[in-house]
Design an enzyme around this catalytic site. Structure first.
Site, mmCIF file in Angstrom:
data_model
loop_
_atom_site.group_PDB
_atom_site.id
_atom_site.type_symbol
_atom_site.label_atom_id
_atom_site.label_comp_id
_atom_site.label_asym_id
_atom_site.label_seq_id
_atom_site.Cartn_x
_atom_site.Cartn_y
_atom_site.Cartn_z
ATOM 1 N N GLY A 31 0.807 -1.219 0.000
ATOM 2 C CA GLY A 31 0.000 0.000 0.000
ATOM 3 C C GLY A 31 0.836 1.262 0.000
ATOM 4 C CG LEU A 33 -1.133 1.502 -3.757
ATOM 5 C CD1 LEU A 33 -2.357 1.067 -4.575
ATOM 6 C CD2 LEU A 33 -0.082 0.397 -3.766
ATOM 7 N N GLY A 36 4.969 3.846 -9.254
ATOM 8 C CA GLY A 36 5.736 2.600 -9.416
ATOM 9 C C GLY A 36 4.813 1.397 -9.282
ATOM 10 C CG HIS A 37 2.938 0.510 -5.553
ATOM 11 N ND1 HIS A 37 3.106 1.605 -4.740
ATOM 12 C CD2 HIS A 37 3.606 -0.509 -4.937
ATOM 13 C CE1 HIS A 37 3.824 1.268 -3.675
ATOM 14 N NE2 HIS A 37 4.153 -0.001 -3.771
ATOM 15 C CD GLN A 61 7.619 -7.714 3.854
ATOM 16 O OE1 GLN A 61 6.850 -8.552 3.391
ATOM 17 N NE2 GLN A 61 8.183 -6.789 3.095
HETATM 18 P P1 AMP Z 1 6.021 -2.401 -1.709
HETATM 19 O O1 AMP Z 1 4.623 -1.868 -1.581
HETATM 20 O O2 AMP Z 1 7.066 -1.404 -1.405
HETATM 21 O O3 AMP Z 1 6.188 -3.726 -1.010
HETATM 22 O O4 AMP Z 1 6.216 -2.712 -3.247
HETATM 23 C C1 AMP Z 1 5.333 -3.537 -3.967
HETATM 24 C C2 AMP Z 1 5.904 -3.807 -5.318
HETATM 25 O O5 AMP Z 1 6.082 -2.569 -6.019
HETATM 26 C C3 AMP Z 1 7.291 -4.480 -5.267
HETATM 27 O O6 AMP Z 1 7.350 -5.471 -6.266
HETATM 28 C C4 AMP Z 1 8.216 -3.336 -5.566
HETATM 29 O O7 AMP Z 1 9.446 -3.721 -6.146
HETATM 30 C C5 AMP Z 1 7.396 -2.503 -6.537
HETATM 31 N N1 AMP Z 1 7.890 -1.130 -6.548
HETATM 32 C C6 AMP Z 1 8.152 -0.357 -5.454
HETATM 33 N N2 AMP Z 1 8.667 0.828 -5.832
HETATM 34 C C7 AMP Z 1 8.744 0.801 -7.199
HETATM 35 C C8 AMP Z 1 9.217 1.721 -8.180
HETATM 36 N N3 AMP Z 1 9.718 2.910 -7.851
HETATM 37 N N4 AMP Z 1 9.140 1.347 -9.476
HETATM 38 C C9 AMP Z 1 8.641 0.132 -9.821
HETATM 39 N N5 AMP Z 1 8.182 -0.781 -8.935
HETATM 40 C C10 AMP Z 1 8.234 -0.461 -7.651
#
Ligand code: AMP
Length: 283
Positions: A31, A33, A36-37, A61
């Site tokens: 979340g 978001l 990137g997400h 984690q």
């Molecule tokens: P998180 O919510 O941080 O656990 O991220 C969820 C997914 O989004 C993971 O696969 C991350 O690698 C991806 N993610 C996070 N930040 C970015 C970004 N800046 N660009 C692309 N994917 C991202």
């Protein structure tokens, strides 16, 4: 967009869809978001009939309880972002749905040296928790394709290995890092940066880019020392690691010229916010 909070309701919907021949693309997130997400959802939409996003801040984690407590939780605005991204399904379960008391503890995987470096070294237990939740979410959603970001380089490498160990047919699709205009890698944690630290944070990526240039002209250790010195100079930042590794084994690379796949990975604290970034230097 359909919103599910329970495993049973999500599964009964998805299993019906699968019977109709629909394919499922799944992007697990914690979340808060950002774009990137969204890029993961967009890729999942393009390649599958149904895009599923999960939002679950996984307690197992977080090696630091304060980090878990401070992790931003913004379900209302996340829902709007997902609606705009035309996500089909949001799964936002409470902890008891993901880890019910009667759940068989999933087999611990042996990732060998992959989990012993970088994040594995500085965040003990992090990858056990990450693998546990990804395995559990995959068991629940049973997607055709899984979407993860290159931003968490070590994470997707470990998940790829887990899929192989599980003999899974799920295809892992790795999406490029999305950055702010000034180069800072997008992250849910960026909202917690002070304005001064936010202003200095683009120096991380600038340093990685410069390293990409110097490593072609100078011995690897020199290029690394210059980069580390630059990172250590950022006011109010605390350097954790910078490593040049092979993109598959994640083991240190000592000679840029003879290695076929080279990635630089970095972790640094900006005040009390831990930031990570990476750049593929050669593939
Ligand atoms: P998180 O919510 O941080 O656990 O991220 C969820 C997914 O989004 C993971 O696969 C991350 O690698 C991806 N993610 C996070 N930040 C970015 C970004 N800046 N660009 C692309 N994917 C991202």
């Amino acid at each position: 967009m359909l919103l599910f909070h329970t495993v049973a309701s999500l599964q009964s919907y998805l299993f019906e869809q699968k019977k109709l021949g629909k394919t499922i693309g799944f992007a697990p997130t914690m979340g808060a978001l950002h774009q990137g997400h969204v890029s993961l959802i967009t890729a999942a939409k393009k390649q599958n009939s149904i895009a599923v996003c999960s939002i679950f801040v996984n307690p197992t984690q977080f090696n630091d309880p304060k980090d878990l407590e401070k992790y931003p939780r913004t379900l209302v605005s996340d829902t709007l972002i997902l609606e705009q991204a035309q996500c089909d399904v949001l799964f936002a379960p409470p902890v008891a749905e993901v880890y019910p008391p009667n759940l068989e503890v999933s087999n611990k995987f042996d990732f060998g040296a992959l989990t012993q470096v970088m994040e594995g070294e500085f965040r003990p237990g992090h990858f056990d928790g990450m693998a546990q939740v990804v395995k559990r979410l995959l068991d629940i959603v049973q997607p055709h394709r899984l979407y993860m970001g290159q931003k968490d380089f070590q994470q997707f490498s470990i998940v790829q290995t887990m899929l192989i160990l599980m003999k899974s047919e799920i295809e892992l699709v790795v999406c490029p890092i999305l950055r702010e205009e000034d180069g800072l890698a997008m992250s849910s944690r960026n909202v917690r940066l002070t304005s001064e630290n936010r202003a200095n944070a683009p120096l991380i990526y600038k340093t990685l880019q410069k390293l990409g240039r110097t490593i072609k002209k100078q011995p690897l250790e020199n290029a690394v020392s210059i980069a580390i010195a630059a990172l250590k100079k950022i006011p109010n930042f605390r350097f954790e690691y910078l490593q040049i590794v092979h993109g598959e084994t994640l083991q240190p690379v000592t000679d840029f010229n003879t290695s076929d796949y080279v990635v630089v990975c970095v972790a640094i604290w900006a005040g009390d916010v831990r930031l990570i970034d990476n750049e593929i230097l050669k593939k």
